[in-house]
Motif scaffolding. Structure first.
Motif, PDB file in Angstrom:
ATOM      1  N   PRO A   5       0.823  -1.211   0.000  1.00 22.67           N
ATOM      2  CA  PRO A   5       0.000   0.000   0.000  1.00 22.67           C
ATOM      3  C   PRO A   5       0.857   1.261   0.000  1.00 22.67           C
ATOM      4  CG  PRO A   5       0.054  -0.969   2.191  1.00 22.67           C
ATOM      5  CD  PRO A   5       0.755  -1.944   1.268  1.00 22.67           C
ATOM      6  N   ASP A   6       0.220   2.389  -0.339  1.00 18.92           N
ATOM      7  CA  ASP A   6       0.940   3.661  -0.376  1.00 18.92           C
ATOM      8  C   ASP A   6       1.482   4.048   0.991  1.00 18.92           C
ATOM      9  OD1 ASP A   6       0.357   3.861  -3.057  1.00 18.92           O
ATOM     10  OD2 ASP A   6      -1.467   5.026  -2.744  1.00 18.92           O
ATOM     11  N   SER A   7       0.761   3.676   2.042  1.00 16.20           N
ATOM     12  CA  SER A   7       1.191   3.983   3.413  1.00 16.20           C
ATOM     13  C   SER A   7       1.311   2.679   4.193  1.00 16.20           C
ATOM     14  CB  SER A   7       0.196   4.926   4.094  1.00 16.20           C
ATOM     15  OG  SER A   7       0.057   6.129   3.369  1.00 16.20           O
ATOM     16  N   PRO A   8       2.390   1.937   3.965  1.00 19.57           N
ATOM     17  CA  PRO A   8       2.514   0.639   4.634  1.00 19.57           C
ATOM     18  C   PRO A   8       2.614   0.782   6.140  1.00 19.57           C
ATOM     19  CG  PRO A   8       4.545   1.207   3.486  1.00 19.57           C
ATOM     20  CD  PRO A   8       3.535   2.218   3.088  1.00 19.57           C
TER      21      PRO A   8
ATOM     22  N   SER B  14      -0.605 -14.118  10.623  1.00 20.88           N
ATOM     23  CA  SER B  14       0.299 -13.118  11.198  1.00 20.88           C
ATOM     24  C   SER B  14       1.397 -12.702  10.226  1.00 20.88           C
ATOM     25  CB  SER B  14       0.941 -13.644  12.487  1.00 20.88           C
ATOM     26  OG  SER B  14       1.710 -14.812  12.237  1.00 20.88           O
ATOM     27  N   SER B  15       1.718 -13.568   9.260  1.00 19.92           N
ATOM     28  CA  SER B  15       2.779 -13.212   8.307  1.00 19.92           C
ATOM     29  C   SER B  15       2.409 -11.979   7.502  1.00 19.92           C
ATOM     30  CB  SER B  15       3.071 -14.384   7.369  1.00 19.92           C
ATOM     31  OG  SER B  15       1.932 -14.707   6.576  1.00 19.92           O
ATOM     32  N   GLU B  16       1.110 -11.748   7.304  1.00 19.74           N
ATOM     33  CA  GLU B  16       0.655 -10.580   6.560  1.00 19.74           C
ATOM     34  C   GLU B  16       1.104  -9.280   7.231  1.00 19.74           C
ATOM     35  OE1 GLU B  16      -2.686 -13.676   6.466  1.00 19.74           O
ATOM     36  OE2 GLU B  16      -1.030 -13.060   7.745  1.00 19.74           O
ATOM     37  N   HIS B  17       1.255  -9.319   8.555  1.00 16.75           N
ATOM     38  CA  HIS B  17       1.608  -8.119   9.312  1.00 16.75           C
ATOM     39  C   HIS B  17       3.113  -7.880   9.376  1.00 16.75           C
ATOM     40  CE1 HIS B  17      -2.435  -7.233  10.571  1.00 16.75           C
ATOM     41  NE2 HIS B  17      -2.591  -8.392  11.174  1.00 16.75           N
ATOM     42  N   MET B  18       3.894  -8.762   8.781  1.00 16.89           N
ATOM     43  CA  MET B  18       5.345  -8.631   8.867  1.00 16.89           C
ATOM     44  C   MET B  18       5.851  -7.591   7.870  1.00 16.89           C
ATOM     45  SD  MET B  18       6.116 -10.802  11.219  1.00 16.89           S
ATOM     46  CE  MET B  18       5.249 -12.138  12.069  1.00 16.89           C
ATOM     47  N   VAL B  19       6.630  -6.641   8.370  1.00 16.17           N
ATOM     48  CA  VAL B  19       7.200  -5.594   7.515  1.00 16.17           C
ATOM     49  C   VAL B  19       8.173  -6.198   6.514  1.00 16.17           C
ATOM     50  CG1 VAL B  19       8.608  -3.503   7.520  1.00 16.17           C
ATOM     51  CG2 VAL B  19       6.869  -3.836   9.295  1.00 16.17           C
TER      52      VAL B  19
ATOM     53  N   SER C 261       2.296  -5.454   3.558  1.00 11.48           N
ATOM     54  CA  SER C 261       2.259  -5.977   2.193  1.00 11.48           C
ATOM     55  C   SER C 261       1.406  -7.236   2.184  1.00 11.48           C
ATOM     56  CB  SER C 261       3.667  -6.293   1.679  1.00 11.48           C
ATOM     57  OG  SER C 261       4.279  -7.288   2.481  1.00 11.48           O
ATOM     58  N   MET C 262       0.980  -7.638   0.990  1.00  9.84           N
ATOM     59  CA  MET C 262       0.248  -8.891   0.817  1.00  9.84           C
ATOM     60  C   MET C 262       0.891  -9.659  -0.322  1.00  9.84           C
ATOM     61  SD  MET C 262      -3.760  -9.611  -0.245  1.00  9.84           S
ATOM     62  CE  MET C 262      -4.452  -8.721   1.152  1.00  9.84           C
ATOM     63  N   GLY C 263       1.481 -10.789  -0.002  1.00  8.81           N
ATOM     64  CA  GLY C 263       2.157 -11.586  -1.011  1.00  8.81           C
ATOM     65  C   GLY C 263       1.212 -12.549  -1.701  1.00  8.81           C
ATOM     66  N   SER C 264       1.649 -13.067  -2.831  1.00  5.41           N
ATOM     67  CA  SER C 264       0.913 -14.104  -3.543  1.00  5.41           C
ATOM     68  C   SER C 264       1.428 -15.478  -3.099  1.00  5.41           C
ATOM     69  CB  SER C 264       1.116 -13.951  -5.051  1.00  5.41           C
ATOM     70  OG  SER C 264       2.480 -14.175  -5.387  1.00  5.41           O
ATOM     71  N   ARG C 265       0.760 -16.515  -3.560  1.00  6.47           N
ATOM     72  CA  ARG C 265       1.254 -17.866  -3.297  1.00  6.47           C
ATOM     73  C   ARG C 265       2.672 -18.015  -3.832  1.00  6.47           C
ATOM     74  NH1 ARG C 265      -1.270 -23.551  -5.772  1.00  6.47           N
ATOM     75  NH2 ARG C 265       0.467 -24.905  -5.085  1.00  6.47           N
ATOM     76  N   ALA C 266       2.919 -17.528  -5.027  1.00  4.46           N
ATOM     77  CA  ALA C 266       4.252 -17.639  -5.619  1.00  4.46           C
ATOM     78  C   ALA C 266       5.287 -16.878  -4.799  1.00  4.46           C
ATOM     79  CB  ALA C 266       4.226 -17.120  -7.060  1.00  4.46           C
ATOM     80  N   ASP C 267       4.923 -15.701  -4.284  1.00  2.00           N
ATOM     81  CA  ASP C 267       5.843 -14.929  -3.441  1.00  2.00           C
ATOM     82  C   ASP C 267       6.248 -15.730  -2.211  1.00  2.00           C
ATOM     83  OD1 ASP C 267       5.814 -12.627  -5.057  1.00  2.00           O
ATOM     84  OD2 ASP C 267       4.045 -11.826  -4.038  1.00  2.00           O
ATOM     85  N   TYR C 268       5.256 -16.309  -1.531  1.00  2.00           N
ATOM     86  CA  TYR C 268       5.533 -17.066  -0.312  1.00  2.00           C
ATOM     87  C   TYR C 268       6.408 -18.276  -0.606  1.00  2.00           C
ATOM     88  CZ  TYR C 268       2.615 -14.651   3.150  1.00  2.00           C
ATOM     89  OH  TYR C 268       2.115 -13.741   4.046  1.00  2.00           O
TER      90      TYR C 268
END
Length: 303
Positions: A4-7, A135-140, A190-197
Protein backbone atom coordinates in the motif's frame (compact mmCIF):
# COMPACT_ATOMS: atom_id res chain seq x y z
CA UNK A 1 3.47 -8.37 -3.87
CA UNK A 2 0.85 -5.78 -2.95
CA UNK A 3 2.35 -2.82 -1.06
CA UNK A 4 0.00 0.00 0.00
CA UNK A 5 0.94 3.66 -0.38
CA UNK A 6 1.19 3.98 3.41
CA UNK A 7 2.51 0.64 4.63
CA UNK A 8 2.07 -0.19 8.29
CA UNK A 9 4.74 -0.77 10.92
CA UNK A 10 5.00 -3.21 13.82
CA UNK A 11 3.92 -0.39 16.14
CA UNK A 12 0.89 0.27 13.93
CA UNK A 13 -0.07 -3.40 14.08
CA UNK A 14 0.13 -3.34 17.89
CA UNK A 15 -2.09 -0.25 18.05
CA UNK A 16 -4.60 -1.89 15.71
CA UNK A 17 -5.07 -4.96 17.91
CA UNK A 18 -4.97 -3.05 21.18
CA UNK A 19 -7.57 -0.53 20.03
CA UNK A 20 -9.88 -3.13 18.50
CA UNK A 21 -9.45 -5.73 21.24
CA UNK A 22 -13.02 -5.25 22.48
CA UNK A 23 -14.43 -5.47 18.96
CA UNK A 24 -12.49 -8.59 18.00
CA UNK A 25 -13.52 -10.48 21.11
CA UNK A 26 -17.18 -9.44 21.15
CA UNK A 27 -17.78 -9.88 17.42
CA UNK A 28 -15.73 -13.01 16.71
CA UNK A 29 -14.42 -14.45 19.98
CA UNK A 30 -11.08 -15.65 21.25
CA UNK A 31 -9.79 -16.65 17.82
CA UNK A 32 -8.27 -13.82 15.78
CA UNK A 33 -8.49 -15.76 12.51
CA UNK A 34 -10.93 -17.11 9.92
CA UNK A 35 -13.25 -20.04 10.38
CA UNK A 36 -12.99 -23.15 8.18
CA UNK A 37 -16.27 -24.63 6.94
CA UNK A 38 -16.16 -28.19 5.63
CA UNK A 39 -19.90 -28.90 5.51
CA UNK A 40 -21.39 -25.42 5.86
CA UNK A 41 -23.35 -26.55 8.93
CA UNK A 42 -20.66 -25.62 11.45
CA UNK A 43 -21.25 -22.78 13.86
CA UNK A 44 -18.72 -19.92 13.69
CA UNK A 45 -17.06 -21.24 16.86
CA UNK A 46 -16.79 -24.73 15.39
CA UNK A 47 -15.41 -23.31 12.15
CA UNK A 48 -12.74 -21.36 14.02
CA UNK A 49 -11.76 -24.54 15.84
CA UNK A 50 -11.72 -26.41 12.53
CA UNK A 51 -9.07 -24.07 11.14
CA UNK A 52 -6.92 -24.77 14.17
CA UNK A 53 -7.44 -28.48 13.52
CA UNK A 54 -6.10 -28.00 9.99
CA UNK A 55 -2.94 -26.42 11.39
CA UNK A 56 -2.63 -29.07 14.08
CA UNK A 57 -2.95 -31.91 11.56
CA UNK A 58 -0.12 -30.47 9.48
CA UNK A 59 2.13 -29.88 12.47
CA UNK A 60 1.54 -33.46 13.71
CA UNK A 61 2.97 -32.65 17.17
CA UNK A 62 4.89 -35.37 18.95
CA UNK A 63 5.24 -35.76 22.73
CA UNK A 64 7.95 -33.58 24.24
CA UNK A 65 8.25 -31.21 21.29
CA UNK A 66 8.59 -27.45 21.59
CA UNK A 67 6.55 -25.31 19.20
CA UNK A 68 6.51 -21.62 18.37
CA UNK A 69 3.24 -19.75 17.81
CA UNK A 70 4.20 -16.77 15.64
CA UNK A 71 1.50 -14.22 16.42
CA UNK A 72 -0.30 -16.14 19.16
CA UNK A 73 -3.22 -13.76 19.66
CA UNK A 74 -5.12 -14.58 22.84
CA UNK A 75 -3.39 -17.96 23.19
CA UNK A 76 -6.47 -20.00 22.22
CA UNK A 77 -4.72 -22.04 19.52
CA UNK A 78 -1.91 -22.89 21.93
CA UNK A 79 -4.49 -23.88 24.55
CA UNK A 80 -6.15 -26.29 22.15
CA UNK A 81 -2.90 -27.90 21.01
CA UNK A 82 -1.58 -28.25 24.57
CA UNK A 83 -4.86 -29.84 25.68
CA UNK A 84 -4.43 -32.53 23.02
CA UNK A 85 -0.66 -32.99 22.92
CA UNK A 86 2.21 -33.19 25.40
CA UNK A 87 4.12 -30.24 23.95
CA UNK A 88 5.47 -26.88 25.07
CA UNK A 89 4.50 -23.74 23.14
CA UNK A 90 6.08 -20.31 23.12
CA UNK A 91 3.84 -17.62 21.67
CA UNK A 92 4.76 -14.14 20.48
CA UNK A 93 2.43 -11.18 20.03
CA UNK A 94 2.84 -7.44 19.45
CA UNK A 95 -0.34 -6.59 21.34
CA UNK A 96 -0.38 -5.77 25.05
CA UNK A 97 -4.12 -6.54 25.18
CA UNK A 98 -3.58 -9.98 23.66
CA UNK A 99 -0.63 -10.67 25.94
CA UNK A 100 -2.76 -9.91 29.00
CA UNK A 101 -5.50 -12.32 27.94
CA UNK A 102 -3.03 -15.03 26.96
CA UNK A 103 -1.12 -14.81 30.24
CA UNK A 104 -4.35 -14.83 32.24
CA UNK A 105 -4.95 -18.36 30.94
CA UNK A 106 -2.08 -19.49 33.20
CA UNK A 107 -1.58 -22.50 30.95
CA UNK A 108 0.98 -25.07 31.94
CA UNK A 109 3.52 -25.53 29.10
CA UNK A 110 2.57 -22.23 27.41
CA UNK A 111 4.52 -18.99 27.57
CA UNK A 112 3.42 -15.75 25.89
CA UNK A 113 5.89 -12.96 25.16
CA UNK A 114 5.15 -9.48 23.79
CA UNK A 115 7.87 -9.36 21.17
CA UNK A 116 8.36 -8.59 17.49
CA UNK A 117 8.94 -11.80 15.52
CA UNK A 118 11.43 -10.04 13.28
CA UNK A 119 13.53 -9.30 16.39
CA UNK A 120 12.56 -12.33 18.44
CA UNK A 121 15.93 -13.14 20.11
CA UNK A 122 15.00 -16.83 20.27
CA UNK A 123 17.74 -19.48 20.22
CA UNK A 124 18.93 -21.11 17.02
CA UNK A 125 17.39 -24.52 16.29
CA UNK A 126 15.38 -24.41 19.50
CA UNK A 127 11.98 -25.50 18.15
CA UNK A 128 10.57 -28.62 16.54
CA UNK A 129 7.76 -26.79 14.75
CA UNK A 130 6.23 -23.38 14.23
CA UNK A 131 2.97 -21.96 12.94
CA UNK A 132 1.70 -18.55 11.90
CA UNK A 133 -2.06 -18.15 11.57
CA UNK A 134 -2.70 -14.90 9.69
CA UNK A 135 0.30 -13.12 11.20
CA UNK A 136 2.78 -13.21 8.31
CA UNK A 137 0.66 -10.58 6.56
CA UNK A 138 1.61 -8.12 9.31
CA UNK A 139 5.34 -8.63 8.87
CA UNK A 140 7.20 -5.59 7.52
CA UNK A 141 9.95 -7.84 6.11
CA UNK A 142 8.55 -11.09 4.75
CA UNK A 143 11.97 -12.34 3.75
CA UNK A 144 13.05 -12.10 7.36
CA UNK A 145 9.82 -13.76 8.47
CA UNK A 146 10.98 -16.92 6.71
CA UNK A 147 14.69 -16.68 7.54
CA UNK A 148 13.87 -16.31 11.24
CA UNK A 149 11.57 -19.34 11.06
CA UNK A 150 14.36 -21.35 9.43
CA UNK A 151 16.83 -20.15 12.05
CA UNK A 152 14.78 -21.16 15.10
CA UNK A 153 13.66 -24.54 13.73
CA UNK A 154 15.62 -27.75 14.14
CA UNK A 155 16.51 -29.72 10.98
CA UNK A 156 13.34 -31.26 9.59
CA UNK A 157 11.12 -28.92 11.60
CA UNK A 158 7.71 -28.07 10.20
CA UNK A 159 6.36 -24.60 9.48
CA UNK A 160 2.61 -24.16 8.91
CA UNK A 161 1.39 -20.80 7.62
CA UNK A 162 -2.19 -19.66 7.06
CA UNK A 163 -2.10 -16.47 5.00
CA UNK A 164 -4.17 -13.89 3.19
CA UNK A 165 -2.78 -13.88 -0.34
CA UNK A 166 -2.93 -11.73 -3.43
CA UNK A 167 -4.94 -13.66 -6.01
CA UNK A 168 -3.17 -14.59 -9.21
CA UNK A 169 -4.47 -12.44 -12.01
CA UNK A 170 -6.09 -9.83 -9.77
CA UNK A 171 -7.39 -7.09 -12.07
CA UNK A 172 -6.20 -3.48 -11.76
CA UNK A 173 -9.50 -2.27 -10.28
CA UNK A 174 -9.38 -5.09 -7.69
CA UNK A 175 -5.86 -4.15 -6.70
CA UNK A 176 -6.75 -0.46 -6.48
CA UNK A 177 -10.14 -0.69 -4.78
CA UNK A 178 -9.85 -3.93 -2.80
CA UNK A 179 -6.32 -5.13 -2.09
CA UNK A 180 -4.59 -1.80 -1.50
CA UNK A 181 -7.32 -0.58 0.89
CA UNK A 182 -7.45 -3.98 2.68
CA UNK A 183 -3.71 -3.72 3.32
CA UNK A 184 -4.00 -0.13 4.52
CA UNK A 185 -7.07 -0.65 6.72
CA UNK A 186 -5.93 -4.03 8.05
CA UNK A 187 -2.42 -2.79 8.88
CA UNK A 188 -0.72 -5.15 6.43
CA UNK A 189 2.64 -3.76 5.26
CA UNK A 190 2.26 -5.98 2.19
CA UNK A 191 0.25 -8.89 0.82
CA UNK A 192 2.16 -11.59 -1.01
CA UNK A 193 0.91 -14.10 -3.54
CA UNK A 194 1.25 -17.87 -3.30
CA UNK A 195 4.25 -17.64 -5.62
CA UNK A 196 5.84 -14.93 -3.44
CA UNK A 197 5.53 -17.07 -0.31
CA UNK A 198 6.87 -20.17 -2.01
CA UNK A 199 9.87 -18.31 -3.42
CA UNK A 200 10.74 -16.64 -0.11
CA UNK A 201 10.38 -19.89 1.81
CA UNK A 202 12.57 -21.76 -0.69
CA UNK A 203 15.25 -19.09 -0.41
CA UNK A 204 15.20 -19.55 3.37
CA UNK A 205 15.79 -23.29 2.97
CA UNK A 206 12.26 -24.68 3.27
CA UNK A 207 10.80 -27.48 1.19
CA UNK A 208 7.10 -27.18 0.39
CA UNK A 209 5.24 -30.32 1.47
CA UNK A 210 1.63 -29.26 1.01
CA UNK A 211 -0.54 -26.33 -0.02
CA UNK A 212 -4.31 -25.87 0.18
CA UNK A 213 -6.27 -22.99 -1.30
CA UNK A 214 -8.93 -22.72 1.40
CA UNK A 215 -10.57 -19.54 0.09
CA UNK A 216 -14.01 -21.09 -0.40
CA UNK A 217 -13.92 -22.74 3.01
CA UNK A 218 -13.07 -19.58 4.97
CA UNK A 219 -14.88 -16.77 3.18
CA UNK A 220 -18.10 -16.96 5.23
CA UNK A 221 -16.12 -15.46 8.11
CA UNK A 222 -16.49 -11.88 6.94
CA UNK A 223 -20.21 -12.10 6.14
CA UNK A 224 -20.79 -13.27 9.70
CA UNK A 225 -18.52 -10.56 11.11
CA UNK A 226 -20.27 -7.82 9.13
CA UNK A 227 -23.70 -9.00 10.26
CA UNK A 228 -22.56 -9.15 13.88
CA UNK A 229 -20.99 -5.72 13.62
CA UNK A 230 -24.23 -4.17 12.32
CA UNK A 231 -26.17 -5.70 15.22
CA UNK A 232 -23.52 -4.61 17.71
CA UNK A 233 -23.69 -1.03 16.47
CA UNK A 234 -27.39 -1.09 17.36
CA UNK A 235 -27.28 -2.94 20.67
CA UNK A 236 -23.76 -2.47 22.11
CA UNK A 237 -23.03 1.11 23.22
CA UNK A 238 -19.37 0.35 23.98
CA UNK A 239 -18.69 -0.91 20.45
CA UNK A 240 -20.70 1.94 18.99
CA UNK A 241 -18.60 4.42 20.93
CA UNK A 242 -15.40 2.70 19.78
CA UNK A 243 -16.47 2.83 16.14
CA UNK A 244 -17.51 6.48 16.15
CA UNK A 245 -14.76 7.86 18.38
CA UNK A 246 -12.43 9.93 16.14
CA UNK A 247 -9.54 9.03 18.45
CA UNK A 248 -9.85 5.36 17.44
CA UNK A 249 -7.12 5.27 14.83
CA UNK A 250 -8.00 1.78 13.61
CA UNK A 251 -11.71 2.32 13.08
CA UNK A 252 -11.18 2.43 9.30
CA UNK A 253 -10.90 -1.39 9.42
CA UNK A 254 -14.71 -1.40 9.46
CA UNK A 255 -14.53 -0.40 5.79
CA UNK A 256 -12.51 -3.50 4.99
CA UNK A 257 -15.24 -5.96 5.95
CA UNK A 258 -17.27 -5.51 2.74
CA UNK A 259 -14.02 -5.32 0.75
CA UNK A 260 -12.89 -8.66 2.19
CA UNK A 261 -16.21 -10.27 1.32
CA UNK A 262 -15.92 -9.08 -2.27
CA UNK A 263 -12.19 -9.81 -2.62
CA UNK A 264 -12.63 -13.44 -1.53
CA UNK A 265 -15.69 -13.85 -3.75
CA UNK A 266 -13.98 -12.51 -6.88
CA UNK A 267 -10.68 -14.30 -6.27
CA UNK A 268 -8.75 -11.04 -5.96
CA UNK A 269 -7.68 -12.36 -2.56
CA UNK A 270 -7.00 -15.99 -1.72
CA UNK A 271 -6.51 -17.84 1.55
CA UNK A 272 -3.69 -20.35 1.60
CA UNK A 273 -2.53 -22.99 4.08
CA UNK A 274 1.12 -23.98 3.58
CA UNK A 275 3.16 -26.80 5.09
CA UNK A 276 6.94 -26.49 4.82
CA UNK A 277 9.81 -28.50 6.18
CA UNK A 278 13.22 -27.12 7.03
CA UNK A 279 15.38 -28.52 4.27
CA UNK A 280 18.70 -29.33 5.92
CA UNK A 281 19.03 -32.92 7.15
CA UNK A 282 15.40 -33.51 6.32
CA UNK A 283 13.26 -36.08 7.98
CA UNK A 284 10.50 -37.77 6.01
CA UNK A 285 7.18 -35.92 6.14
CA UNK A 286 4.05 -37.76 5.01
CA UNK A 287 2.10 -35.94 2.32
CA UNK A 288 -1.38 -34.67 3.09
CA UNK A 289 -2.95 -35.93 -0.11
CA UNK A 290 -6.39 -34.72 0.92
CA UNK A 291 -5.89 -31.94 3.48
CA UNK A 292 -9.57 -31.08 3.54
CA UNK A 293 -10.10 -34.41 5.28
CA UNK A 294 -7.83 -33.45 8.14
CA UNK A 295 -9.68 -33.95 11.43
CA UNK A 296 -11.79 -31.05 12.65
CA UNK A 297 -13.09 -30.57 16.16
CA UNK A 298 -16.40 -29.01 17.13
CA UNK A 299 -15.23 -28.37 20.69
CA UNK A 300 -15.54 -24.78 21.79
CA UNK A 301 -12.75 -24.95 24.35
CA UNK A 302 -9.28 -23.55 23.72
CA UNK A 303 -8.52 -21.37 20.76
Amino acid sequence: MIVPDSPSTAAGVAVHYDELDLAYRRIWGEHVHHGYWRTGRESPAEAAEALVAQVEARLAPEPGQTLCDIGCGYGATAARIIARHDVHILGLTLSAAQENVAKARALFRFTCLRRDWLHNELPDAGFDGAYAIESSEHMVDKTRFFTEAARILRPGGRLVVCAWLEGEGARPWEVRHLLHPICREGRLPSMGSRADYQALAAEAGFVLRDYEDASVRVRRTWTICLRRLVLAMIHDPMLRSLAFNPRTRSRDFILSLPRLILALRTGAMRYGIFLWEKGADQRSVPSLENPSNAPASSAATGR
